[in-house]
Design an enzyme around this catalytic site. Structure first.
Site, PDB file in Angstrom:
ATOM      1  N   ARG A 124       0.825  -1.222   0.000  1.00 31.90           N
ATOM      2  CA  ARG A 124       0.000   0.000   0.000  1.00 31.90           C
ATOM      3  C   ARG A 124       0.856   1.267   0.000  1.00 31.90           C
ATOM      4  NH1 ARG A 124      -2.578  -3.158   3.709  1.00 31.90           N
ATOM      5  NH2 ARG A 124      -4.408  -4.187   2.845  1.00 31.90           N
ATOM      6  N   LYS A 146       2.594  11.789 -10.566  1.00 32.22           N
ATOM      7  CA  LYS A 146       1.744  10.914 -11.377  1.00 32.22           C
ATOM      8  C   LYS A 146       2.559   9.691 -11.787  1.00 32.22           C
ATOM      9  CE  LYS A 146      -0.198  13.714 -14.578  1.00 32.22           C
ATOM     10  NZ  LYS A 146      -1.072  13.850 -15.741  1.00 32.22           N
ATOM     11  N   GLU A 188       9.361  20.338 -23.921  1.00 32.19           N
ATOM     12  CA  GLU A 188       8.592  20.610 -22.696  1.00 32.19           C
ATOM     13  C   GLU A 188       9.142  21.861 -21.982  1.00 32.19           C
ATOM     14  OE1 GLU A 188       5.825  19.044 -21.872  1.00 32.19           O
ATOM     15  OE2 GLU A 188       5.944  17.055 -22.814  1.00 32.19           O
ATOM     16  N   LYS A 230       6.864  23.706 -13.082  1.00 28.70           N
ATOM     17  CA  LYS A 230       5.977  22.544 -12.926  1.00 28.70           C
ATOM     18  C   LYS A 230       5.642  22.348 -11.443  1.00 28.70           C
ATOM     19  CE  LYS A 230       4.603  17.929 -13.935  1.00 28.70           C
ATOM     20  NZ  LYS A 230       4.730  16.641 -14.593  1.00 28.70           N
ATOM     21  N   GLU A 240      -4.699  17.085 -10.017  1.00 25.00           N
ATOM     22  CA  GLU A 240      -5.064  17.434 -11.389  1.00 25.00           C
ATOM     23  C   GLU A 240      -6.555  17.714 -11.573  1.00 25.00           C
ATOM     24  OE1 GLU A 240      -3.885  14.632 -14.457  1.00 25.00           O
ATOM     25  OE2 GLU A 240      -3.147  16.327 -15.624  1.00 25.00           O
ATOM     26  N   ARG A 244      -3.535  22.489 -13.247  1.00 25.17           N
ATOM     27  CA  ARG A 244      -2.529  21.605 -13.822  1.00 25.17           C
ATOM     28  C   ARG A 244      -2.754  21.382 -15.329  1.00 25.17           C
ATOM     29  NH1 ARG A 244      -0.202  16.668 -10.123  1.00 25.17           N
ATOM     30  NH2 ARG A 244       1.164  15.792 -11.668  1.00 25.17           N
ATOM     31  N   ASN A 248      -0.728  21.054 -20.256  1.00 24.59           N
ATOM     32  CA  ASN A 248      -1.062  20.354 -21.492  1.00 24.59           C
ATOM     33  C   ASN A 248      -1.063  21.266 -22.717  1.00 24.59           C
ATOM     34  OD1 ASN A 248      -1.294  17.609 -20.837  1.00 24.59           O
ATOM     35  ND2 ASN A 248      -3.164  18.057 -19.720  1.00 24.59           N
ATOM     36  N   HIS A 251      -0.600  19.846 -26.124  1.00 25.64           N
ATOM     37  CA  HIS A 251      -0.797  18.406 -25.994  1.00 25.64           C
ATOM     38  C   HIS A 251      -2.106  17.913 -26.613  1.00 25.64           C
ATOM     39  CE1 HIS A 251       2.642  18.701 -23.394  1.00 25.64           C
ATOM     40  NE2 HIS A 251       2.607  17.428 -23.059  1.00 25.64           N
ATOM     41  N   HIS A 255      -1.226  14.894 -28.590  1.00 25.81           N
ATOM     42  CA  HIS A 255      -1.713  13.537 -28.281  1.00 25.81           C
ATOM     43  C   HIS A 255      -2.424  12.933 -29.487  1.00 25.81           C
ATOM     44  CE1 HIS A 255      -1.783  14.375 -23.662  1.00 25.81           C
ATOM     45  NE2 HIS A 255      -0.648  13.817 -24.036  1.00 25.81           N
ATOM     46  N   HIS A 268       7.358  12.058 -28.138  1.00 20.35           N
ATOM     47  CA  HIS A 268       6.343  12.874 -27.480  1.00 20.35           C
ATOM     48  C   HIS A 268       6.579  14.380 -27.661  1.00 20.35           C
ATOM     49  CE1 HIS A 268       3.420  14.188 -24.550  1.00 20.35           C
ATOM     50  NE2 HIS A 268       4.368  14.798 -23.872  1.00 20.35           N
TER      51      HIS A 268
HETATM   52  N1  LIG Z   1       4.328  10.980 -14.821  1.00 18.32           N
HETATM   53  C1  LIG Z   1       4.262  12.064 -15.549  1.00 18.32           C
HETATM   54  O1  LIG Z   1       3.825  13.127 -15.081  1.00 18.32           O
HETATM   55  C2  LIG Z   1       4.732  12.015 -16.956  1.00 18.32           C
HETATM   56  C3  LIG Z   1       4.931  13.201 -17.673  1.00 18.32           C
HETATM   57  C4  LIG Z   1       5.430  13.124 -18.968  1.00 18.32           C
HETATM   58  C5  LIG Z   1       5.727  11.879 -19.521  1.00 18.32           C
HETATM   59  N2  LIG Z   1       5.512  10.743 -18.795  1.00 18.32           N
HETATM   60  C6  LIG Z   1       5.840   9.411 -19.351  1.00 18.32           C
HETATM   61  O2  LIG Z   1       7.229   9.383 -19.590  1.00 18.32           O
HETATM   62  C7  LIG Z   1       7.503   8.451 -20.629  1.00 18.32           C
HETATM   63  C8  LIG Z   1       8.482   9.066 -21.600  1.00 18.32           C
HETATM   64  O3  LIG Z   1       9.681   9.335 -20.908  1.00 18.32           O
HETATM   65  P1  LIG Z   1      11.076   9.494 -21.676  1.00 18.32           P
HETATM   66  O4  LIG Z   1      10.903  10.460 -22.776  1.00 18.32           O
HETATM   67  O5  LIG Z   1      12.097   9.754 -20.648  1.00 18.32           O
HETATM   68  O6  LIG Z   1      11.237   8.083 -22.393  1.00 18.32           O
HETATM   69  P2  LIG Z   1      12.049   6.754 -21.988  1.00 18.32           P
HETATM   70  O7  LIG Z   1      11.968   6.485 -20.557  1.00 18.32           O
HETATM   71  O8  LIG Z   1      11.572   5.694 -22.922  1.00 18.32           O
HETATM   72  O9  LIG Z   1      13.549   7.145 -22.356  1.00 18.32           O
HETATM   73  C9  LIG Z   1      13.892   7.400 -23.702  1.00 18.32           C
HETATM   74  C10 LIG Z   1      15.051   6.532 -24.159  1.00 18.32           C
HETATM   75  O10 LIG Z   1      16.269   7.002 -23.597  1.00 18.32           O
HETATM   76  C11 LIG Z   1      16.948   5.938 -22.938  1.00 18.32           C
HETATM   77  N3  LIG Z   1      17.739   6.562 -21.871  1.00 18.32           N
HETATM   78  C12 LIG Z   1      17.301   6.992 -20.671  1.00 18.32           C
HETATM   79  N4  LIG Z   1      18.269   7.678 -20.046  1.00 18.32           N
HETATM   80  C13 LIG Z   1      19.337   7.661 -20.858  1.00 18.32           C
HETATM   81  C14 LIG Z   1      20.634   8.222 -20.790  1.00 18.32           C
HETATM   82  N5  LIG Z   1      21.009   8.980 -19.772  1.00 18.32           N
HETATM   83  N6  LIG Z   1      21.488   8.001 -21.814  1.00 18.32           N
HETATM   84  C15 LIG Z   1      21.097   7.269 -22.908  1.00 18.32           C
HETATM   85  N7  LIG Z   1      19.876   6.742 -23.048  1.00 18.32           N
HETATM   86  C16 LIG Z   1      19.007   6.945 -22.034  1.00 18.32           C
HETATM   87  C17 LIG Z   1      15.851   5.024 -22.515  1.00 18.32           C
HETATM   88  O11 LIG Z   1      16.336   3.730 -22.252  1.00 18.32           O
HETATM   89  C18 LIG Z   1      14.934   5.080 -23.725  1.00 18.32           C
HETATM   90  O12 LIG Z   1      15.422   4.263 -24.755  1.00 18.32           O
HETATM   91  C19 LIG Z   1       6.167   8.096 -21.249  1.00 18.32           C
HETATM   92  O13 LIG Z   1       5.794   6.806 -20.837  1.00 18.32           O
HETATM   93  C20 LIG Z   1       5.211   9.136 -20.669  1.00 18.32           C
HETATM   94  O14 LIG Z   1       3.893   8.640 -20.516  1.00 18.32           O
HETATM   95  C21 LIG Z   1       5.035  10.796 -17.532  1.00 18.32           C
HETATM   96 ZN   LIG Z   2       4.227  16.265 -22.392  1.00 20.62          ZN
END
Ligand SMILES: NC(=O)c1ccc[n+]([C@@H]2O[C@H](COP(=O)([O-])OP(=O)(O)OC[C@H]3O[C@@H](n4cnc5c(N)ncnc54)[C@H](O)[C@@H]3O)[C@@H](O)[C@H]2O)c1
Ligand SMILES: [Zn+2]
Length: 365
Positions: A124, A146, A188, A230, A240, A244, A248, A251, A255, A268
């Site tokens: 939990r 999130k 972003e 942020k 949210e 918040r 977006n 977005h 999206h 993205h």
């Molecule tokens: N929780 C939230 O508020 C929130 C906000 C925005 C996005 N997200 C989520 O985040 C995800 C996208 O995140 P992302 O863009 O970081 O993608 P990701 O985690 O897939 O990373 C992108 C790529 O970079 C690689 N990588 C990571 N760190 C590295 C480094 N230092 N050197 C070399 N390669 C590296 C990863 O292995 C991957 O191949 C999505 O799933 C999205 O839904 C969440």
């Molecule tokens: Zn975004």
């Protein structure tokens, strides 16, 4: 000389530190100890990040007296799913993770979201430490609490709110990120300048060279500003329900583009970049902003090699996607718009007819 900045992030009654700087990975153990953590740490990372950064984190944790277990997941958004989550629970059971233990997410947003959901639900809720290694994760996904995994029918359908105990962002990890991935995170940051921080916007325009070359002082400046923005928005709207939504910006179209191209064509941030060009155009079309906003938005995005057009996608399919998006209210579409650089507003009742010309201008058919 190592750089270290500390921000305090508020989320309701909770508060956690965000460390931003260089040389922080090696100091992770020390930092966690300073923040009152002890005992066991379950590190969750992936097959790309592990060979680069796991050893240094693990060593620092052990030196600081932590017992460390690790889970290495396959790399990719495809693996942000229940099956991999089960593997994390299995590892947590195997190492007898307890209530006062923590899960540490070492990686990009995929790892942060998945490990974060595991931390939110195991026993939990156990503590979560975010160690984001992509620019997007450092300015966006690691802040705000999130956490989620995807369902085959849609992204982030299974999730929770779970604030981290600490966020540790080591800027040196960005050096191994490929250029396209770095730019996706920049989108972003550009967004924050456009909707809420005109000084950040000016900095991004003036210091293009330094930012593109990933010079540390420039990175500190833009990442710190984006995180602070942020954090400020999230602290006023932890679950949210209102403000918040401004995060977006770009977005709604973004999206729709990602979904319409099966999440494979755009990263993205690229989809959001096109979406921000569209949001600027729509702000102008609705008479809310001066025409210069469109040009100024495109100039900045293009300076960082981000796309500002849609290659021949169907405008009507995109509009249907927008209507399906959970951030959009039925019939009339809800849009986050900008009256000028550094400002934002929420427009609740944009009729779809207004969106078509904007999509055509972006290159939709
Ligand atoms: N929780 C939230 O508020 C929130 C906000 C925005 C996005 N997200 C989520 O985040 C995800 C996208 O995140 P992302 O863009 O970081 O993608 P990701 O985690 O897939 O990373 C992108 C790529 O970079 C690689 N990588 C990571 N760190 C590295 C480094 N230092 N050197 C070399 N390669 C590296 C990863 O292995 C991957 O191949 C999505 O799933 C999205 O839904 C969440
Ligand atoms: Zn975004």
């Amino acid at each position: 000389m190592a750089v270290e900045r500390r921000l305090l992030i508020k989320a309701g009654d909770e508060e956690y530190p965000l460390y931003l700087g260089t040389g922080l990975l090696a100091r992770t153990g020390e930092i966690l100890k300073e923040n009152g953590l002890t005992g066991k740490i379950l590190v969750v990372t992936n097959a790309t990040v592990a060979p680069l950064y796991l050893a240094v984190v693990e060593q620092g944790l052990k030196q600081a007296g932590f017992t460390v277990a690790t889970v290495i997941l396959p790399d990719g958004e495809t693996y942000k799913r229940i099956e991999e989550l089960v593997g994390v629970y299995d590892a947590a059971v195997a190492c007898r993770l307890e209530r006062d233990s923590a899960v540490l997410a070492l990686g990009g947003g995929v790892i942060g979201d998945l490990a974060g959901f595991a931390a939110a639900t195991y026993l939990r809720g156990v503590r979560l430490v975010q160690v984001p290694t992509t620019l997007l994760a450092q300015v966006d996904s690691s802040i705000g609490g999130k956490v989620a995994v995807n369902h085959r029918e849609g992204k982030n359908l299974i999730g929770a709110f779970h604030q981290p105990a600490a966020v540790i962002s080591d800027l040196e990890t960005l050096a191994t990120l490929d250029r396209r991935e770095f730019n996706t995170g920049l989108a972003e940051i550009i967004k924050v300048g456009l909707i809420g921080d005109p000084e950040l916007d000016r900095f991004l325009r003036r210091e293009q060279m330094a930012v593109r070359q990933q010079q540390i002082p420039a990175l500190v400046e833009i990442i710190q500003r984006a995180c602070a923005f942020k954090a400020r928005i999230v602290s006023g709207d932890v679950r949210e329900k209102g403000e918040r939504a401004i995060l977006n910006y770009g977005h709604t179209i973004g999206h729709a583009l990602e979904a319409e191209t099966g999440y494979t064509y755009y990263r993205h941030g690229e989809a959001v970049a096109v979406g921000m060009a569209g949001a600027a155009d729509l702000s102008v079309a609705l008479g809310l902003a001066a025409p210069e906003l469109s040009q100024a938005t495109r100039e900045l995005l293009q300076a960082y090699d981000l796309p500002v057009s849609i290659p021949g996608l169907s405008a009507s399919k995109l509009v249907s996607r927008m209507a399906l998006d959970k951030k959009v209210k039925a019939e009339k579409l809800r849009f986050i718009l900008s009256p000028a650089i550094g400002q934002v507003l929420i427009k609740e009742d944009v009729p779809p007819e207004e969106i078509f010309p904007v999509l055509y201008r972006l290159g939709a058919v």
